[in-house]
Design an enzyme around this catalytic site. Structure first.
Site, PDB file in Angstrom:
ATOM      1  CG  ASP A   1     -16.405  14.018  41.974  1.00  0.00           C
ATOM      2  OD1 ASP A   1     -17.598  13.733  41.745  1.00  0.00           O
ATOM      3  OD2 ASP A   1     -15.664  14.498  41.109  1.00  0.00           O
TER       4      ASP A   1
HETATM    5  C1  BGC Z   1     -17.872  14.358  38.519  1.00  0.00           C
HETATM    6  C2  BGC Z   1     -18.385  15.604  39.183  1.00  0.00           C
HETATM    7  C3  BGC Z   1     -19.887  15.576  39.238  1.00  0.00           C
HETATM    8  C4  BGC Z   1     -20.324  14.319  39.949  1.00  0.00           C
HETATM    9  C5  BGC Z   1     -21.813  14.220  40.098  1.00  0.00           C
HETATM   10  C6  BGC Z   1     -18.475  13.098  39.088  1.00  0.00           C
HETATM   11  O1  BGC Z   1     -18.149  11.975  38.350  1.00  0.00           O
HETATM   12  O2  BGC Z   1     -16.462  14.318  38.642  1.00  0.00           O
HETATM   13  O3  BGC Z   1     -17.937  16.734  38.514  1.00  0.00           O
HETATM   14  O4  BGC Z   1     -20.365  16.717  39.878  1.00  0.00           O
HETATM   15  O5  BGC Z   1     -19.874  13.196  39.209  1.00  0.00           O
HETATM   16  O6  BGC Z   1     -22.430  14.062  38.890  1.00  0.00           O
END
Ligand code: BGC
Length: 736
Positions: free
Chosen positions: A263
């Site tokens: 993530d």
């Molecule tokens: C979130 C994810 C997301 C990623 C990219 C993160 O902060 O937890 O779900 O896909 O950002 O935007």
């Protein structure tokens, strides 16, 4: 490109070029104005790293994508195309209801259509991979991201996760309009302690496997090309560096063979977790756990090559990760068609096209849940009605992950009224209050202009609303959470509607008791007081592009509500986490009978939620017969058929979702009091009767036994069939 050529290409690449494939950068590094969905970190990204980075996050239009791809490939030593990724959660330019709402339709096939339409639009803008579906099971409404999940039930979530993967990916991701799906967040991100985002997760392995893993597993079995590791810890080890979780469970047991991405900046967060002593160790641990792509921490580009040179990491292992990434690019057909579907003409053709709007309307109608109705809805023609509340005239009807949708293209309830001429002349619209208190700061992915309303102006708005309410024969209030009060980093301790709106509700209720509510929200809310006072409540969630039309269709009776709650509405925050499939306790409490004090109960509230999972009314009524079993004993390998006779006892054709739950009465581990195992949606004419049957076999009776193995145990079971999870309509049978 055939596989041999792909492997040849890999062989020709230098170590730095290979590591580049494992690095994801934000579009912001390449072009100002890309969407940022996490904190911007400058560390670790040298110019060379940026030039070699194999994937880009946050670019949202075809022209920019094509420009970046062209420059990138010209610079790249092997002309390898970049992968473009983005969060396409519940729509792209056409916005569908939030996933929690889609769960209420109890119609995974419809969500497959929504995902397919979203893929079509996103692909036109040059997106190759979406960070969806989110398969995290949710039980705590304080967590803002419950809006991204189909809800609290592992069976329903599994069906939705599979459907969404199919919708995004179709038969083959190479085909026009298809994008790769990324099942996230592995694992159990939906269970942060006390509902605080990014907080610790504390679950037994049994609970993890039985409740949380099935939805991810079903997405993987449906062929999801990517999985994203979660921010949280599992068993005290951050998922991003958790070898047991990512290698033993995800790769070996679940058989996931695709690309595993971290993530946003999660590799760096291994340091804040106190799990790694600095960036180099974080690179080693994340790679050791099996993370192929580092999203936005810069740590892989900074340290992986050195770790190979110092022989801490074997280059063969790097090759495996890079091969998976190149294979994904190849499966998308990018070596032959690096822009894939990206084109301004395509964008024009598909954005908000009639077909997508139609799906959006159907999804919005089907995901509304009628929580209460004492004859208020459908609205009566000719009755003088006031529409009051900040949701009457706003186009902010989409969830917080809908930044690719343009709110200017969404019409408000007030604007759409002209499409219902027989009602319009008797309806007065009034804002009544701002959406939110003026001292509340809310930040989202897109710029949110603040309503500048002074305290005096608010008092005036409340006074005016009271006057209009006095004059009306009935009032419909359009209330709810601001769309930025749910989503990422949007945990709340008080899950009520904003206090300024509650003041408005109380003022109106004081002068007019013929009051009903249309409720907007990204999570189940504490609505006890509203629920007591309002004669009717229609839960609209955050319904998307066609939300206003869907709501008006339901309010006028053109459509009937048919949604069923995908997540329990608590009686009070004190019950949270609350979910229907909880384990049996040693001191169960039955509120129908007089019992002694020493029971598993609250002194001040019931154990049951205000509105349970699976619950939702419509504009007709149904009667359901007792459960009939075709036999009362079965052996392994056999099936039993349980059926009910459903009758439409009301005056209009209706749709009902008949739900079948199982309870295993005695087992080697404590079992839930009920578990959803199947459901059927049926349409019945007034007066008509229909038999609904469910087959039950080993699959419906299996669970993780005390020896850790999956299977069923002999003994007595209950099969419940009803219209929500509270049903008490059951028969028992024996598995011999
Ligand atoms: C979130 C994810 C997301 C990623 C990219 C993160 O902060 O937890 O779900 O896909 O950002 O935007």
């Amino acid at each position: 490109m055939n596989d041999d050529r792909l492997r040849d290409l890999l062989e020709k690449m230098t170590l730095e070029e290979k590591v580049g494939q494992m690095v994801q950068i934000s579009g912001e590094f390449l072009e100002k104005g890309s969407v940022l969905t996490g904190p911007m970190l400058e560390k670790g990204f040298t110019n060379e790293a940026i030039c070699l980075a194999g994937s880009v996050i946050g670019i949202q239009n075809a022209a920019t994508m094509r420009r970046i791809q062209k420059n990138y490939m010209e610079r790249h030593p092997h002309e390898i195309p970049a992968l473009f990724m983005m969060d396409v959660i519940n729509g792209y330019r056409t916005v569908f209801p939030i996933p929690l709402a889609q769960g209420c339709a109890f119609e995974p096939d419809l969500s497959e259509k929504c995902s397919s339409a979203a893929a079509r639009e996103a692909a036109s803008s040059g997106i190759h991979v979406t960070f969806a579906p989110m398969a995290d099971l949710v039980r705590d409404a304080r967590w803002g991201r419950v809006m991204e999940s189909p809800g609290e039930d592992p069976y329903l979530n599994s069906l939705y996760c599979r459907a969404m993967v199919r919708g995004f990916q179709g038969e083959d991701i190479k085909y026009s309009g298809k994008i790769a799906a990324c099942v996230k967040h592995f694992a159990a991100y939906g269970a942060p302690v006390a509902g605080r985002d990014y907080n610790t997760v504390e679950l037994s392995e049994h609970t993890l496997r039985e409740f949380y893993i099935p939805a991810y597993d079903s997405g993987i079995k449906a062929g999801a090309e990517m999985v994203m590791a979660a921010f949280n810890t599992v068993n005290r080890i951050p998922s991003t560096g958790n070898k047991w979780l990512l290698k033993d469970l995800l790769r070996k047991e679940l058989g996931f063979d695709g690309v595993l991405i971290s993530d946003w900046a999660a590799i760096e967060e291994l340091i804040a977790h106190g799990y790694c002593n600095g960036r180099k160790e974080a690179a080693e641990k994340a790679f050791g756990a099996g993370i192929d792509i580092d999203m936005m921490s810069g740590i892989y580009s900074e340290h992986l090559s050195d770790l190979v040179r110092s022989e801490t990491i074997h280059e063969k292992e790097i090759d495996k990760a890079v091969y998976r990434i190149l294979r994904l690019k190849n499966r998308l057909g990018l070596f032959e068609h690096p822009y894939k579907d990206a084109g301004e003409e395509e964008e024009k053709k598909y954005f908000l096209c009639q077909k997508h709007r139609k799906i959006a309307l159907e999804a919005a109608e089907k995901s509304c849940v009628l929580l209460k109705n004492e004859g208020e809805f459908p609205l009566k023609i000719g009755r003088k009605t006031a529409f009051i509340g900040p949701y009457v005239n706003t186009n902010k009807l989409t969830g917080s992950w809908s930044f690719t949708g343009d709110k200017k293209e969404i019409v408000s309830i007030k604007e759409i009224l002209s499409e219902y001429p027989e009602y319009t002349e008797n309806i007065t619209c009034m804002q009544g209050s701002p959406m939110i208190e003026f001292d509340m700061e809310l930040k989202g992915f897109d710029e949110e202009e603040k309503e500048k309303i002074s305290g005096d102006e608010i008092e005036k708005m409340l006074d005016d609303a009271e006057e209009v309410a006095k004059e009306a024969q009935s009032v419909v209030m359009f209330l709810g959470e601001h769309f930025l009060q749910s989503g990422e980093a949007a945990s709340r301790a008080y899950i009520t509607i904003p206090s300024v709106q509650k003041r408005l509700f109380d003022r109106v209720y004081n002068v007019n008791k013929n009051i009903s509510v249309v409720l907007f929200s990204g999570r189940p809310l504490d609505i006890m007081d509203i629920s007591r006072k309002a004669n009717a409540i229609l839960l609209a969630w955050l319904p998307g592009t066609e939300g206003a039309r869907a709501i008006m269709n339901i309010l006028t009776g053109t459509a009937a509500p048919e949604g069923k709650l995908s997540m329990s509405f608590p009686w009070s925050v004190g019950q949270i986490p609350i979910f229907y499939n909880s384990d049996s306790t040693g001191r169960p409490y039955d509120n129908h009978i007089q019992q002694d004090r020493f029971r598993s109960r609250y002194l001040d509230i019931p154990n049951e939620p205000l509105y349970p999972f699976g619950y939702g009314l419509t504009y007709t009524s149904f009667s359901i017969s007792e459960v009939v079993l075709d036999r009362t004993r079965i052996s392994r390998g056999e099936k039993i058929c349980a059926s009910v006779l459903v009758k439409n006892t009301g005056g209009r054709t209706g749709i009902e979702t008949i739900q079948m739950y199982i309870r295993d009465l005695v087992a080697s581990v404590v079992r839930p009091v009920k578990e959803l195992k199947a459901f059927k949606k049926i349409t019945i004419l007034p007066g008509e009767e229909k038999t609904v049957c469910f087959d039950i076999g080993e699959q419906e009776l299996s669970f993780y036994k005390s020896d850790g193995r999956y299977g069923c145990e002999e003994g007595k079971f209950r099969v419940y069939i009803g219209t929500d999870s509270r049903t008490d309509n059951f028969k028992e049978f024996i598995l011999e």
